[in-house]
Design an enzyme around this catalytic site. Structure first.
Site, PDB file in Angstrom:
ATOM      1  CG  HIS A   1      -4.743   4.007  -0.517  1.00 46.72           C
ATOM      2  ND1 HIS A   1      -3.696   3.126  -0.535  1.00 46.72           N
ATOM      3  CD2 HIS A   1      -5.159   4.114  -1.796  1.00 46.72           C
ATOM      4  CE1 HIS A   1      -3.500   2.725  -1.775  1.00 46.72           C
ATOM      5  NE2 HIS A   1      -4.376   3.306  -2.562  1.00 46.72           N
TER       6      HIS A   1
ATOM      7  CE  LYS B   1     -10.290   7.871  -8.534  1.00 48.98           C
ATOM      8  NZ  LYS B   1      -8.885   7.686  -8.182  1.00 48.98           N
TER       9      LYS B   1
ATOM     10  CG  ASP C   1      -1.862   1.174   1.235  1.00 54.21           C
ATOM     11  OD1 ASP C   1      -1.519   2.229   0.663  1.00 54.21           O
ATOM     12  OD2 ASP C   1      -2.965   1.051   1.785  1.00 54.21           O
ATOM     13  CG  HIS C   2       1.228   4.097  -3.284  1.00 55.00           C
ATOM     14  ND1 HIS C   2       0.106   3.547  -3.822  1.00 55.00           N
ATOM     15  CD2 HIS C   2       1.083   5.429  -3.360  1.00 55.00           C
ATOM     16  CE1 HIS C   2      -0.691   4.523  -4.212  1.00 55.00           C
ATOM     17  NE2 HIS C   2      -0.136   5.669  -3.954  1.00 55.00           N
TER      18      HIS C   2
END
Ligand code: NAD
Length: 484
Positions: free
Chosen positions: A240, A331, A177-178
């Site tokens: 996230h 978004k 999970d960056h």
């Protein structure tokens, strides 16, 4: 400040999907930057493995172009790119068939650190794990790196965990999970657990509420088919935002080691309350001037997928009972900005009287852009005229605090790949964590599916639907403005 580069062991890193978008944009440029930093030992190699029929020289060319496109110009150097390219190899492999596996087995060395990065669609994760095992390519210490999405609900995540477990131990599986690789996210742990200042206040007695926002300006254009089956809840919240919530809310682990940290995160997930329907606002961006709405990107005129979600989450444990966590992501919003905001309570009594107004301390942890933190404190407005109070930020933008060194802070992917090579799982999700997160997410999604809820439309370039603002207003609170 002198940066310390910790050397790693020689390695073979195989990138399945080495020609794909993620590999070209993040993984390979990240490896180049680590190479420039002197962190790739002499005999470390990167092996691209994908469906395309490429030769080594084609792959080297593809990677050089990716570096030119995705690494900042001032970090590029033609000679170094050429040297880096000599470390690159390529094998044509079919994840679902037999082609290429013998060649891969011959190429990958057994006596170095082995890492296999699954940068392919999730339907191939199981095939790759199984074939690495049956073709006896992976040594007993090999690591696999699994990209998101890790399942789309509890059942599929359990099935994926089971298939990976057939070939690899949990200690070999790195679910990426960056967000966890971001400098500020780790700094959140440093601030909490390396200072005496914050931790005594880090609880429901002193924290009024927490806001976690991950706002994006991009649309889902080009990814509509994938996104329509996912939506903001699966694509962003389950992974996230949940990870950010866990790191903010967890108890201090006894050591900064992988299982100690992950045990504490898991306890937070298990303490999350069910979320009633009126604590959730789902949104979908409509069309705007010169821009398409979500429906046009999804190609399903009836789509009920949310591109925005805001929710109030309660944690039932001693530390947090009564302090809500408000999560928000979407978004096509006003600005690209991710932050965790800790709103402390007001002083129990103001000795300065009503004219002094109301003030509270706010700690903001910015993940992007300009990674950093600031703490809003209240001081006396300078000058004569009595005791007027004003809020000022104590700012710690890393780029300012650390000077040019901050520019060399590795990107999330760089750091995480090096952690894989070092064998450090602290910043990766454990299987039980992912399953617990789905177990919490599934009933929420089932609820709106059953009711047939439609997301509310919102203007592109806005802060989301009006009701998301109301979610806080009705509690006498306000979202921090989404801004760059
Ligand atoms: P992509 O479609 O651009 O690339 C897919 C790669 O997989 C290509 O190299 C292709 O050759 C290879 N491939 C496809 N089928 C194969 C097969 N049968 N055998 C061997 N190789 C095969 O995809 P991407 O955008 O790079 O995404 C890869 C993974 O990373 C996905 O799981 C995605 O969800 C995840 N991810 C991507 C991004 C991103 O920004 N692109 C961000 C986060 C996560």
């Amino acid at each position: 400040m002198v940066s310390r580069i910790i050397p790693v062991e020689p390695f073979d890193l195989v990138i399945f999907g080495g020609t794909g978008d993620l590999a070209r944009r993040k993984i390979l440029p990240g490896l180049y930057r680590r190479f420039c930093a002197g962190q790739m030992p002499e005999n470390a190699r990167v092996i691209g493995a994908a469906r395309g029929a490429l030769k080594d020289k084609d792959f080297r060319e593809l990677v050089s172009k990716a570096i030119e496109e995705f690494v900042p110009k001032k970090r590029q150097d033609a000679k170094t790119i050429k040297e880096f390219a000599t470390r690159l190899h390529y094998v044509t492999v079919d994840a679902t068939g037999t082609d290429g596996w013998d060649a891969l087995a011959k190429l990958v060395r057994k006596d170095v650190v082995q890492a296999f990065y699954f940068s392919v669609g999730p339907s191939l994760f199981g095939d790759l794990a199984t074939r690495l095992h049956t073709h006896k390519i992976a040594n007993p210490d090999a690591r696999i790196v699994v990209e998101k999405p890790f399942g789309r609900d509890l059942e599929s995540a359990q099935a994926l965990n089971a298939v990976l477990a057939d070939s690899f131990d949990e200690g070999q599986i790195y679910r990426i999970d960056h967000y966890l690789g971001k400098e500020t996210v780790q700094n959140l742990m440093a601030v909490r657990f390396a200072n005496v200042l914050f931790e005594p206040l880090w609880n429901a007695q002193y924290v009024d509420h927490v806001q976690i926002t991950v706002a994006e300006t991009v649309s889902v254009d080009g990814r509509g088919a994938y996104y329509d089956k996912s939506g903001a809840m699966r694509d962003m919240v389950q992974n996230h935002l949940m990870q950010l919530l866990c790191l903010t809310a967890m108890e201090p682990p006894s050591r900064f080691d992988p299982d100690a940290v992950r045990d504490e995160k898991l306890k937070v997930i298990r303490a999350l309350d069910e979320v009633p329907a009126d604590n959730i606002v789902r949104g979908q961006y409509g069309p705007g001037e010169d821009v398409d709405g979500y429906v046009a990107h999804s190609q399903n005129p009836e789509t009920k997928t949310e591109s925005f979600i805001a929710m109030k989450v309660d944690i039932s444990n001693w530390r947090w009972k009564g302090t809500p966590f408000y999560l928000r992501t979407g978004k096509r919003l006003k600005a690209r900005s991710s932050e965790i905001v800790i709103h402390f309570k007001q002083t129990p009594h103001s000795i300065f009287g009503e004219d002094a107004g109301s003030h509270d301390n706010v700690l903001t942890i910015r993940l992007q852009p300009d990674e950093g933190m600031d703490l809003r404190v209240t001081i006396k407005e300078p000058g004569p005229g009595g005791m007027r109070l004003v809020d000022v930020p104590l700012d710690m933008t890393f780029a300012d605090a650390l000077g040019p060194e901050a520019e060399d802070v590795p990107d999330a992917y760089e750091r995480l790949i090096m952690d894989v090579i070092r064998g450090n799982q602290t910043l990766f999700m454990r299987g039980d964590e992912v399953e617990a997160a789905w177990a919490w997410t599934d009933p929420i999604i089932a609820g709106w599916t059953k009711r047939g809820d439609r997301p509310q439309p919102y203007e592109p370039g806005s802060s989301g639907p009006e009701d998301a603002l109301m979610l806080l207003h009705r509690d006498g609170r306000r979202w921090r403005e989404i801004r760059k």
